[in-house]
Design a protein around this motif. Structure first.
Motif, PDB file in Angstrom:
ATOM      1  N   LEU A  70       0.745  -1.118  -0.015  1.00 59.84           N
ATOM      2  CA  LEU A  70      -0.175  -0.071  -0.107  1.00 59.84           C
ATOM      3  C   LEU A  70       0.737   1.088  -0.072  1.00 59.84           C
ATOM      4  O   LEU A  70       0.250   2.402   0.304  1.00 59.84           O
ATOM      5  N   SER A  72       1.687   3.048  -2.287  1.00 60.40           N
ATOM      6  CA  SER A  72       1.148   2.930  -3.760  1.00 60.40           C
ATOM      7  C   SER A  72       0.862   4.207  -4.482  1.00 60.40           C
ATOM      8  O   SER A  72       0.373   3.988  -5.619  1.00 60.40           O
ATOM      9  N   LYS A  73       0.995   5.042  -3.656  1.00 58.57           N
ATOM     10  CA  LYS A  73       0.497   6.634  -4.450  1.00 58.57           C
ATOM     11  C   LYS A  73       1.852   7.221  -4.935  1.00 58.57           C
ATOM     12  O   LYS A  73       2.895   6.964  -4.722  1.00 58.57           O
ATOM     13  N   ARG A 181      -7.434   4.944 -12.398  1.00 60.42           N
ATOM     14  CA  ARG A 181      -7.003   6.246 -11.229  1.00 60.42           C
ATOM     15  C   ARG A 181      -6.716   7.287 -11.870  1.00 60.42           C
ATOM     16  O   ARG A 181      -6.473   7.402 -13.192  1.00 60.42           O
ATOM     17  N   MET A 233      -9.126  -3.336   6.876  1.00 56.08           N
ATOM     18  CA  MET A 233      -9.378  -3.034   5.432  1.00 56.08           C
ATOM     19  C   MET A 233     -10.520  -3.738   4.555  1.00 56.08           C
ATOM     20  O   MET A 233     -10.743  -3.526   3.537  1.00 56.08           O
ATOM     21  N   GLY A 285     -10.117  -4.539  -8.952  1.00 59.89           N
ATOM     22  CA  GLY A 285      -8.659  -4.245  -9.395  1.00 59.89           C
ATOM     23  C   GLY A 285      -7.874  -3.643  -8.056  1.00 59.89           C
ATOM     24  O   GLY A 285      -8.472  -3.456  -6.932  1.00 59.89           O
ATOM     25  N   ALA A 286      -6.768  -3.375  -8.290  1.00 63.98           N
ATOM     26  CA  ALA A 286      -5.790  -3.008  -7.051  1.00 63.98           C
ATOM     27  C   ALA A 286      -4.645  -2.253  -7.733  1.00 63.98           C
ATOM     28  O   ALA A 286      -3.922  -2.448  -8.913  1.00 63.98           O
ATOM     29  N   CYS A 287      -4.006  -1.180  -7.057  1.00 67.14           N
ATOM     30  CA  CYS A 287      -2.962  -0.474  -7.442  1.00 67.14           C
ATOM     31  C   CYS A 287      -1.798  -1.747  -7.189  1.00 67.14           C
ATOM     32  O   CYS A 287      -1.846  -2.633  -6.487  1.00 67.14           O
ATOM     33  N   CYS A 290      -0.716  -3.662  -3.797  1.00 74.38           N
ATOM     34  CA  CYS A 290      -1.807  -3.460  -2.632  1.00 74.38           C
ATOM     35  C   CYS A 290      -2.504  -4.811  -2.793  1.00 74.38           C
ATOM     36  O   CYS A 290      -3.231  -5.138  -3.836  1.00 74.38           O
ATOM     37  N   VAL A 292      -5.214  -5.330  -1.195  1.00 76.76           N
ATOM     38  CA  VAL A 292      -6.551  -5.055  -0.604  1.00 76.76           C
ATOM     39  C   VAL A 292      -7.498  -5.202  -1.826  1.00 76.76           C
ATOM     40  O   VAL A 292      -8.441  -5.605  -1.920  1.00 76.76           O
ATOM     41  N   GLY A 293      -7.240  -4.276  -2.908  1.00 73.60           N
ATOM     42  CA  GLY A 293      -7.843  -4.148  -4.105  1.00 73.60           C
ATOM     43  C   GLY A 293      -9.138  -3.583  -3.981  1.00 73.60           C
ATOM     44  O   GLY A 293     -10.217  -4.101  -4.156  1.00 73.60           O
ATOM     45  N   CYS A 294      -9.478  -2.028  -3.473  1.00 69.87           N
ATOM     46  CA  CYS A 294     -10.534  -1.284  -3.429  1.00 69.87           C
ATOM     47  C   CYS A 294     -11.143  -1.049  -4.580  1.00 69.87           C
ATOM     48  O   CYS A 294     -12.261  -0.500  -4.692  1.00 69.87           O
ATOM     49  N   ILE A 295     -10.282  -1.249  -5.871  1.00 68.26           N
ATOM     50  CA  ILE A 295     -10.973  -0.734  -6.925  1.00 68.26           C
ATOM     51  C   ILE A 295     -11.895  -1.496  -7.730  1.00 68.26           C
ATOM     52  O   ILE A 295     -11.906  -2.750  -7.785  1.00 68.26           O
ATOM     53  N   CYS A 490      -1.232   4.840   0.848  1.00 70.20           N
ATOM     54  CA  CYS A 490      -2.614   4.796   0.523  1.00 70.20           C
ATOM     55  C   CYS A 490      -3.171   5.316   1.877  1.00 70.20           C
ATOM     56  O   CYS A 490      -2.926   4.576   3.019  1.00 70.20           O
ATOM     57  N   PHE A 492      -6.236   5.145   2.931  1.00 71.23           N
ATOM     58  CA  PHE A 492      -6.997   3.944   3.341  1.00 71.23           C
ATOM     59  C   PHE A 492      -6.253   3.071   4.525  1.00 71.23           C
ATOM     60  O   PHE A 492      -6.861   2.573   5.093  1.00 71.23           O
TER      61      PHE A 492
HETATM   62  S1  SF4 Z   1      -6.659   0.258  -0.961  1.00 66.31           S
HETATM   63 FE1  SF4 Z   1      -7.323   0.783  -3.043  1.00 66.31          FE
HETATM   64  S2  SF4 Z   1      -6.440   2.858  -3.352  1.00 66.31           S
HETATM   65 FE2  SF4 Z   1      -5.390   2.172  -1.671  1.00 66.31          FE
HETATM   66  S3  SF4 Z   1      -3.449   1.200  -2.786  1.00 66.31           S
HETATM   67 FE3  SF4 Z   1      -5.167  -0.527  -2.457  1.00 66.31          FE
HETATM   68  S4  SF4 Z   1      -6.309  -0.555  -4.436  1.00 66.31           S
HETATM   69 FE4  SF4 Z   1      -5.074   1.323  -4.364  1.00 66.31          FE
END
Ligand code: SF4
Length: 582
Positions: A70, A72-73, A181, A233, A285-287, A290, A292-295, A490, A492
């Motif tokens: 994460l 990942s930004k 994104r 998460m 999807g996910a960044c 990551c 978690v894959g919140c996309i 991230c 989140f």
């Molecule tokens: S939680 Fe969502 S926005 Fe944050 S890094 Fe993972 S996929 Fe990207």
């Protein structure tokens, strides 16, 4: 991977020359927001307008990118076409890891290419290629064509591109990052358009080493377990941020129909997180980096021939664009909301700013301040077809009205009237009508974003009106967030990446000095960013709150105008105290 300096690729589009520069300051600036400020200090022209060719477009990542989940930004920094002041925008996708694997902590692009171009770079190459054939092409089609023309590197490559909105100079133009994104707000798309850059392709084509021994592996496993095996998460993994729609509607904090209401219990069930998941969700999807894959990616389907011939497109949805292109426009059907978001995507428009602007235009039309001659189409709350057409006209600056609206809702309101009901808090509002502290915080925040501080969350928990306590909350909350955005975590994951956890992660990678100074560094970077913002013309006293916000009903009852004004006055004093010498 531990370097005591920053390694930054600097590209001059005027000459076509580039070089890799080393910058000291790792132990003060960290990365991300801090590095971006450091680079703007060197390359930015504080006294020149955003459109000056020398102004830099900056990308920056952090010391933990590629080493922990994460992180990942990427932070983009530039002088904003929206207000001509220094700003940041943040995006996920593959970009951060592509930069890391290309071997750079940052990228600085100055100058202006002679014709519309694509900038392509990796660890051993950089090319600026003519892209006149992409002129006017939408952001989806541009991505598709770039992937075909520049094959290879799939999964390790990041593709940034702009749509027509960025080419025609709208202050609401975003940069699409890897399709799902965005560098959404404050006009990054037009900064690239002004440089004649239609897209940037970054190949993460090298490697880097991670620490040997078990300490790093153990710590990685600890973080990974917290991310995946606890419920910290779960919300983002399950319904995604769309889960907030029902929560905020129940709380009377969800803007509807240009903020004329804050709750609509009947209509919300058509566009809440459950409905989006049940009816529209195709896949997740996910960044990069990551687990978690919140996309959440839904679909729109359109019939193009009477013999049952359809095409479909995949559209990522989140809380914010559903609010702006859905509830703000009075829509209760998820496919209609996705259809409008799809148009915004194609145009390369920031969906939040665009949706809120169209909500204002609807009310301006209702009140007779503008006519269909300006809007080109009937706009009515709840009527999706009109909004789809209007999104296209807004994204292409189809006439004088849309060209002005694309520079910001208040700009249009100055010309046509309707300032009182413009839902603008420094920029078009985020979807949290939670109360006084959020309105004050977004209007005066560094990015005018709900993520600058947790004001929206404070409002949901505090009914009392204690100005000292509320302002102190904002002041205490910001440095921790700046720390995270300098790490490029991230947001989140803020419950996982506590200051203590960040220090452990830095320590295990060999950044002991950074690890030992985190609270001080968060405060230093906060002040540095604000100094740059003020130096580029920010006058918080000039940011006003339209009357509509003073009439909002929340779970606490009507907004208290006196409390809101006191919060703003005190927060302005506190911001000024941070940039002015003792
Ligand atoms: S939680 Fe969502 S926005 Fe944050 S890094 Fe993972 S996929 Fe990207």
């Amino acid at each position: 991977m531990n370097r005591d300096h920053f390694r930054v690729l600097v590209v001059d589009l005027d000459t076509g020359q580039s070089q890799v520069e080393q910058f000291d300051g790792r132990d003060q600036a960290i990365g991300g927001s801090g590095l971006a400020a450091l680079l703007f200090e060197k390359y930015g022209r504080k006294d020149r307008p955003w459109s000056h060719a020398d102004q830099p477009f900056i990308l920056a990542i952090g010391p933990l990118t590629g080493a922990f989940p994460l992180m990942s930004k990427t932070v983009a920094a530039f002088k904003s076409p929206y207000h001509d002041q220094y700003t940041e925008s943040h995006a996920g996708g593959r970009l951060a890891l592509a930069l890391r694997f290309a071997g750079y902590d940052g990228l600085v692009v100055t100058g202006c290419a002679p014709g519309l171009s694509i900038l392509e770079l990796g660890s051993r190459h950089i090319r600026i290629r003519d892209a006149g054939y992409l002129r006017g092409m939408d952001a989806y089609a541009t991505g598709k064509l770039l992937r075909r023309i520049h094959p290879g590197g799939s999964g390790h490559r990041s593709i940034l591109r702009i749509g027509p909105a960025g080419e025609c100079g709208l202050a609401m133009a975003c940069i699409n990052v890897d399709t799902y994104r965005h560098f959404g707000r404050l006009g990054g798309g037009t900064v690239l358009g002004n440089k004649n850059i239609k897209g940037i392709i970054i190949q993460g084509d090298s490697g880097f080493s991670l620490p040997e021994g078990s300490d790093y592996q153990k710590l990685f496993a600890t973080v990974y377990e917290q991310v995946t095996a606890t419920n910290m998460m779960q919300k983002y993994h399950n319904l995604g941020t769309a889960a907030n729609l029902q929560v905020l509607d129940d709380l009377k904090a969800l803007p509807w129909r240009n903020l004329q209401q804050t709750s609509d219990p009947e209509t919300i069930t058509g566009v809440n997180g459950e409905t989006f998941a049940d009816k529209t969700l195709l896949r997740n999807g996910a960044c990069s980096g990551c687990p978690v894959g919140c996309i959440h990616i839904g679909y729109v389907r359109e019939k193009f021939h009477q013999d049952n011939r359809y095409f479909y497109r995949q559209v990522a949805y989140d809380y914010e664009p559903i609010f702006a292109c859905g509830t703000m426009l009075g829509l209760g059907n998820p496919f209609e909301v996705l259809g409008i978001m799809d148009e915004m995507e194609k145009m390369g428009l920031d969906a939040m700013s665009g949706g809120v602007a169209l909500a204002w235009a609807t009310e301006a039309l209702e009140q007779g301040l503008v006519s269909v001659r300006e809007t080109g189409v009937e706009l009515r709350f709840g009527d999706a077809a009109g909004y789809r057409q209007a999104a296209r006209m807004l994204g292409t600056g189809a006439n004088d009205f849309y060209t002005l609206l694309g520079q910001g809702t208040l700009r249009a309101a100055e010309a046509y009237g309707g300032r009182d009901f413009a839902c603008v808090l420094g920029q078009e509002m985020a979807g949290y009508a939670t109360g006084e502290l959020f309105f004050a915080a977004q209007s005066l925040g560094f990015r005018h974003s709900h993520l600058d501080t947790g004001g929206y969350s404070y409002d949901q928990k505090h009914a009392e009106k204690d100005v000292d306590r509320a302002v102190q909350f904002l002041l205490d909350d910001e440095p921790g967030r700046v720390l995270l955005t300098s790490m490029v975590a991230c947001l989140f994951a803020r419950s996982i990446y506590t200051e203590e956890m960040l220090a452990r992660c830095l320590d295990v990678l060999g950044y002991e000095t950074l690890a030992g100074n985190l609270p001080e560094l968060g405060e230093q970077i906060r002040c540095h960013r604000w100094r740059l913002r003020f130096a580029t013309g920010f006058r918080p006293e000039d940011v006003t709150i339209p009357k509509r916000f003073y009439r909002v009903q929340t779970w606490k009852g009507p907004v208290d105008p006196a409390y809101l004004d006191q919060l703003r006055t005190r927060y302005i004093e506190a911001l000024r105290a941070r940039v002015e010498p003792d």
